[in-house]
Design a protein around this motif. Sequence first.
Motif, PDB file in Angstrom:
ATOM      1  N   PRO A  23     -15.493 -52.816 -78.561  1.00 19.55           N
ATOM      2  CA  PRO A  23     -15.437 -51.437 -78.063  1.00 19.55           C
ATOM      3  C   PRO A  23     -16.226 -50.473 -78.944  1.00 19.55           C
ATOM      4  CG  PRO A  23     -13.443 -51.948 -79.253  1.00 19.55           C
ATOM      5  CD  PRO A  23     -14.294 -53.181 -79.328  1.00 19.55           C
ATOM      6  N   GLU A  24     -16.717 -50.946 -80.074  1.00 20.17           N
ATOM      7  CA  GLU A  24     -17.600 -50.147 -80.944  1.00 20.17           C
ATOM      8  C   GLU A  24     -18.421 -51.133 -81.766  1.00 20.17           C
ATOM      9  OE1 GLU A  24     -15.137 -47.858 -83.694  1.00 20.17           O
ATOM     10  OE2 GLU A  24     -14.754 -49.626 -84.908  1.00 20.17           O
ATOM     11  N   THR A  25     -19.596 -50.691 -82.218  1.00 21.27           N
ATOM     12  CA  THR A  25     -20.437 -51.603 -83.010  1.00 21.27           C
ATOM     13  C   THR A  25     -20.018 -51.592 -84.481  1.00 21.27           C
ATOM     14  OG1 THR A  25     -22.090 -49.872 -83.376  1.00 21.27           O
ATOM     15  CG2 THR A  25     -22.433 -51.311 -81.481  1.00 21.27           C
TER      16      THR A  25
ATOM     17  N   PHE B 246     -18.243 -51.798 -75.084  1.00 24.63           N
ATOM     18  CA  PHE B 246     -17.570 -51.876 -73.783  1.00 24.63           C
ATOM     19  C   PHE B 246     -16.189 -51.236 -73.874  1.00 24.63           C
ATOM     20  CE2 PHE B 246     -20.507 -55.281 -74.454  1.00 24.63           C
ATOM     21  CZ  PHE B 246     -21.174 -55.423 -73.242  1.00 24.63           C
ATOM     22  N   ARG B 247     -15.884 -50.376 -72.932  1.00 26.93           N
ATOM     23  CA  ARG B 247     -14.538 -49.782 -72.892  1.00 26.93           C
ATOM     24  C   ARG B 247     -14.099 -49.685 -71.442  1.00 26.93           C
ATOM     25  NH1 ARG B 247     -15.118 -44.938 -77.482  1.00 26.93           N
ATOM     26  NH2 ARG B 247     -16.035 -46.336 -79.018  1.00 26.93           N
ATOM     27  N   ASN B 248     -12.898 -50.156 -71.190  1.00 30.84           N
ATOM     28  CA  ASN B 248     -12.371 -50.125 -69.826  1.00 30.84           C
ATOM     29  C   ASN B 248     -11.800 -48.738 -69.550  1.00 30.84           C
ATOM     30  OD1 ASN B 248     -11.690 -50.988 -67.336  1.00 30.84           O
ATOM     31  ND2 ASN B 248     -10.195 -52.522 -67.998  1.00 30.84           N
ATOM     32  N   GLU B 249     -12.691 -47.746 -69.530  1.00 31.56           N
ATOM     33  CA  GLU B 249     -12.284 -46.344 -69.394  1.00 31.56           C
ATOM     34  C   GLU B 249     -11.477 -46.145 -68.112  1.00 31.56           C
ATOM     35  OE1 GLU B 249     -12.832 -44.041 -71.584  1.00 31.56           O
ATOM     36  OE2 GLU B 249     -14.566 -44.661 -72.784  1.00 31.56           O
ATOM     37  N   ILE B 250     -10.436 -45.310 -68.196  1.00 28.55           N
ATOM     38  CA  ILE B 250      -9.610 -45.041 -67.004  1.00 28.55           C
ATOM     39  C   ILE B 250     -10.317 -44.028 -66.112  1.00 28.55           C
ATOM     40  CG2 ILE B 250      -7.403 -44.149 -66.183  1.00 28.55           C
ATOM     41  CD1 ILE B 250      -6.276 -44.922 -68.988  1.00 28.55           C
TER      42      ILE B 250
ATOM     43  N   ARG C 287     -19.762 -40.993 -69.335  1.00 28.45           N
ATOM     44  CA  ARG C 287     -18.695 -41.925 -69.733  1.00 28.45           C
ATOM     45  C   ARG C 287     -18.846 -43.203 -68.914  1.00 28.45           C
ATOM     46  NH1 ARG C 287     -14.673 -40.430 -72.634  1.00 28.45           N
ATOM     47  NH2 ARG C 287     -14.652 -38.287 -71.878  1.00 28.45           N
ATOM     48  N   MET C 288     -19.241 -44.269 -69.613  1.00 30.49           N
ATOM     49  CA  MET C 288     -19.502 -45.534 -68.935  1.00 30.49           C
ATOM     50  C   MET C 288     -18.547 -46.606 -69.443  1.00 30.49           C
ATOM     51  SD  MET C 288     -23.484 -45.141 -69.738  1.00 30.49           S
ATOM     52  CE  MET C 288     -24.314 -46.454 -68.862  1.00 30.49           C
ATOM     53  N   ARG C 289     -18.489 -47.704 -68.717  1.00 32.38           N
ATOM     54  CA  ARG C 289     -17.656 -48.813 -69.198  1.00 32.38           C
ATOM     55  C   ARG C 289     -18.477 -49.767 -70.064  1.00 32.38           C
ATOM     56  NH1 ARG C 289     -14.668 -48.331 -63.928  1.00 32.38           N
ATOM     57  NH2 ARG C 289     -12.709 -47.362 -64.541  1.00 32.38           N
TER      58      ARG C 289
ATOM     59  N   MET D 283     -25.307 -46.041 -81.368  1.00 29.21           N
ATOM     60  CA  MET D 283     -26.176 -46.074 -82.546  1.00 29.21           C
ATOM     61  C   MET D 283     -25.265 -45.633 -83.696  1.00 29.21           C
ATOM     62  SD  MET D 283     -29.501 -44.107 -80.903  1.00 29.21           S
ATOM     63  CE  MET D 283     -28.741 -42.571 -80.381  1.00 29.21           C
ATOM     64  N   GLU D 284     -24.896 -46.585 -84.548  1.00 34.42           N
ATOM     65  CA  GLU D 284     -23.894 -46.265 -85.564  1.00 34.42           C
ATOM     66  C   GLU D 284     -24.401 -46.547 -86.970  1.00 34.42           C
ATOM     67  OE1 GLU D 284     -19.623 -46.165 -83.888  1.00 34.42           O
ATOM     68  OE2 GLU D 284     -20.156 -48.275 -84.041  1.00 34.42           O
ATOM     69  N   ILE D 285     -23.952 -45.689 -87.872  1.00 33.10           N
ATOM     70  CA  ILE D 285     -24.246 -45.863 -89.295  1.00 33.10           C
ATOM     71  C   ILE D 285     -22.910 -45.936 -90.024  1.00 33.10           C
ATOM     72  CG2 ILE D 285     -25.104 -44.662 -91.363  1.00 33.10           C
ATOM     73  CD1 ILE D 285     -27.160 -43.275 -89.475  1.00 33.10           C
TER      74      ILE D 285
ATOM     75  N   SER E  78     -19.405 -30.943 -74.497  1.00 33.75           N
ATOM     76  CA  SER E  78     -18.724 -32.236 -74.680  1.00 33.75           C
ATOM     77  C   SER E  78     -19.354 -33.001 -75.825  1.00 33.75           C
ATOM     78  CB  SER E  78     -18.833 -33.091 -73.421  1.00 33.75           C
ATOM     79  OG  SER E  78     -18.307 -32.417 -72.317  1.00 33.75           O
ATOM     80  N   GLU E  79     -18.604 -33.983 -76.298  1.00 30.18           N
ATOM     81  CA  GLU E  79     -19.034 -34.753 -77.476  1.00 30.18           C
ATOM     82  C   GLU E  79     -20.314 -35.542 -77.208  1.00 30.18           C
ATOM     83  OE1 GLU E  79     -16.070 -37.537 -78.868  1.00 30.18           O
ATOM     84  OE2 GLU E  79     -17.580 -38.676 -79.988  1.00 30.18           O
ATOM     85  N   LEU E  80     -21.247 -35.403 -78.152  1.00 30.19           N
ATOM     86  CA  LEU E  80     -22.480 -36.174 -78.109  1.00 30.19           C
ATOM     87  C   LEU E  80     -22.416 -37.244 -79.193  1.00 30.19           C
ATOM     88  CD1 LEU E  80     -25.432 -36.322 -77.069  1.00 30.19           C
ATOM     89  CD2 LEU E  80     -25.982 -34.449 -78.585  1.00 30.19           C
ATOM     90  N   GLU E  81     -21.892 -36.865 -80.337  1.00 29.89           N
ATOM     91  CA  GLU E  81     -21.810 -37.775 -81.485  1.00 29.89           C
ATOM     92  C   GLU E  81     -20.634 -37.353 -82.349  1.00 29.89           C
ATOM     93  OE1 GLU E  81     -25.463 -38.396 -83.601  1.00 29.89           O
ATOM     94  OE2 GLU E  81     -24.444 -39.061 -85.421  1.00 29.89           O
TER      95      GLU E  81
HETATM   96  N1  GAP Z   1     -17.070 -46.108 -84.290  1.00 28.89           N
HETATM   97  C1  GAP Z   1     -16.600 -44.832 -83.894  1.00 28.89           C
HETATM   98  C2  GAP Z   1     -16.672 -44.618 -82.446  1.00 28.89           C
HETATM   99  O1  GAP Z   1     -16.949 -45.527 -81.676  1.00 28.89           O
HETATM  100  P1  GAP Z   1     -16.353 -42.773 -80.606  1.00 28.89           P
HETATM  101  O2  GAP Z   1     -16.231 -41.283 -80.756  1.00 28.89           O
HETATM  102  O3  GAP Z   1     -15.314 -43.488 -79.835  1.00 28.89           O
HETATM  103  O4  GAP Z   1     -16.452 -43.326 -82.104  1.00 28.89           O
HETATM  104  C3  GAP Z   1     -18.970 -42.668 -80.595  1.00 28.89           C
HETATM  105  O5  GAP Z   1     -17.776 -43.118 -79.976  1.00 28.89           O
HETATM  106  C4  GAP Z   1     -19.973 -42.212 -79.557  1.00 28.89           C
HETATM  107  O6  GAP Z   1     -20.195 -43.238 -78.602  1.00 28.89           O
HETATM  108  C5  GAP Z   1     -19.523 -40.999 -78.739  1.00 28.89           C
HETATM  109  O7  GAP Z   1     -19.810 -39.783 -79.408  1.00 28.89           O
HETATM  110  C6  GAP Z   1     -20.366 -41.153 -77.483  1.00 28.89           C
HETATM  111  O8  GAP Z   1     -21.662 -40.647 -77.690  1.00 28.89           O
HETATM  112  C7  GAP Z   1     -20.453 -42.659 -77.340  1.00 28.89           C
HETATM  113  N2  GAP Z   1     -19.443 -43.128 -76.361  1.00 28.89           N
HETATM  114  C8  GAP Z   1     -18.154 -43.424 -76.586  1.00 28.89           C
HETATM  115  N3  GAP Z   1     -17.543 -43.821 -75.455  1.00 28.89           N
HETATM  116  C9  GAP Z   1     -18.487 -43.788 -74.484  1.00 28.89           C
HETATM  117  C10 GAP Z   1     -18.493 -44.101 -73.086  1.00 28.89           C
HETATM  118  N4  GAP Z   1     -17.404 -44.553 -72.475  1.00 28.89           N
HETATM  119  N5  GAP Z   1     -19.644 -43.942 -72.396  1.00 28.89           N
HETATM  120  C11 GAP Z   1     -20.769 -43.494 -73.011  1.00 28.89           C
HETATM  121  N6  GAP Z   1     -20.816 -43.205 -74.317  1.00 28.89           N
HETATM  122  C12 GAP Z   1     -19.699 -43.338 -75.050  1.00 28.89           C
END
Ligand code: GAP
Length: 455
Positions: A148-150, A180-184, A192-194, A199-201, A264-267
């Motif tokens: 669900p996160e890199t 991948f996230r099984n967003e509701i 917001r995609m599944r 891009m993570e540091i 809305s949140e970008l990063e």
């Molecule tokens: N490792 C921390 C982390 O994953 P997060 O705020 O859950 O933090 C980081 O996600 C970024 O990933 C978000 O700011 C957004 O840009 C992107 N992101 C998260 N969920 C997303 C989704 N369902 N669809 C598209 N982008 C998403």
Amino acid sequence: MTEQVPGKVDMDKLVSLCKRRGFIFPSSEIYGGLGACYDYGPLGVELKNNVKKAWWKAAVQERDDMVGLDASILMHPQVWVASGHVEGFADPLVECKQCHQRWRADHIKDGKCPACGGELTEPRMFNLMFKTFMGPVEDAASVVYLRPETAQGIFVNFQNVLNSTRRKLPFGIAQTGKSFRNEITTGNFIFRMREFEQMEIEYFVKPGTDEQWFKHWVEQRFNWYSNLGVKKENLRLRQHAKDELAHYARDCYDIEYLFPIGWSELEGIANRTDFDLKQHSKYSGKDLSYFDEETKEHIMPYVIEPSAGVDRSVLAFLADSYDEEKDKEGLRVILRLHYALAPIKVAVLPLSRNEKLLPLSKEVYESLRSCWMVQYDDAQSIGRRYRRQDEIGTPFCVTVDFQSLEDRQVTIRERDKMRQIRVPIEVLKATLEAKLGGEPLDVLPPGGEKWLGFE
Ligand code: GAP
């Protein structure tokens, strides 16, 4: 969340442009699509790759203290126990008793189903991780998750990178890749995609220096967007309130963008402390501490995490660069994308399909395509072809006309103000290279007369 911000490009307009011009399509569209999954078309893949390239350049290539990584999507299931995702990566889900649509409880305003106004069930926690099975047996022992996160791929490789690169603190590891996230609740196009890309540091620092590095990264990341042309008035920072912070975070700022659907949140940039390395040390039984040569002590580094979404960045760059101008031919639609992001850098356009123009036009096209993504277009009137290139954000069009056959000069026409200049073919590549690299337009190429006003 679904309201349209006045003065911003309509989300429907963007979706339609993306479909029509081959940026983004719904996934498996011929079967009716698949919820919150999208495919990047011929121009979309170029744009997306350019976003990732620009990020990698800033995050890795131009820094002494950063290295890259590409970890696998499937990881040992214990990773997600240690990280807290199995236990806590869940959203509250409610279901409408009438129409059976499901919603995120924290997105509901008045306690009623947003679709039909029906009564909702009590919330239950729903884990967002996608599960699958590794190997031929589908039992509990073979469950694995799509990440669900890199980020976790970086933490579990901390010692590998440290040992193989002999890095000293502070240093960071950067990675891009699918999550991948099984967003509701989905919708809002690629916001917001599944299945999406991040891009993570993860930046490892000595405890006590974390606040200073946190500030550094908030500033760096904010500037990255504005350096790539995002208007400052459409960007802002928002600090998370204490009760909003993730379980691992001591502090967090969101970089927010004024999307067509609102701010809305970008990063997100988080101070994750030593939470992750400690957890993985505990669950794996491996010592993930760092030996400080100066103090001769083992310490657990703190981590600053700037975490961005590729797709959300693409959406922000598209929304921010979209522009319309009325002119005598109707409406000129322009994507004023930063040159580094534009999917096609140059279009070569013979004035007409007259076959006398063909050899020289092709010669010019061939001479440029090894440097950039270049399109050759000879269909319809020159005016229409300029419009088509404006709409996809192509910075420069090169026109070959009958005069070119005699003087071996071509016209360069730039996208933003439609200024034109005639240059000898032998300086064309160098001129485009300089301009695409940021040289101001009014610096004249050798042999080039001044840019001609407006079309
Ligand atoms: N490792 C921390 C982390 O994953 P997060 O705020 O859950 O933090 C980081 O996600 C970024 O990933 C978000 O700011 C957004 O840009 C992107 N992101 C998260 N969920 C997303 C989704 N369902 N669809 C598209 N982008 C998403």
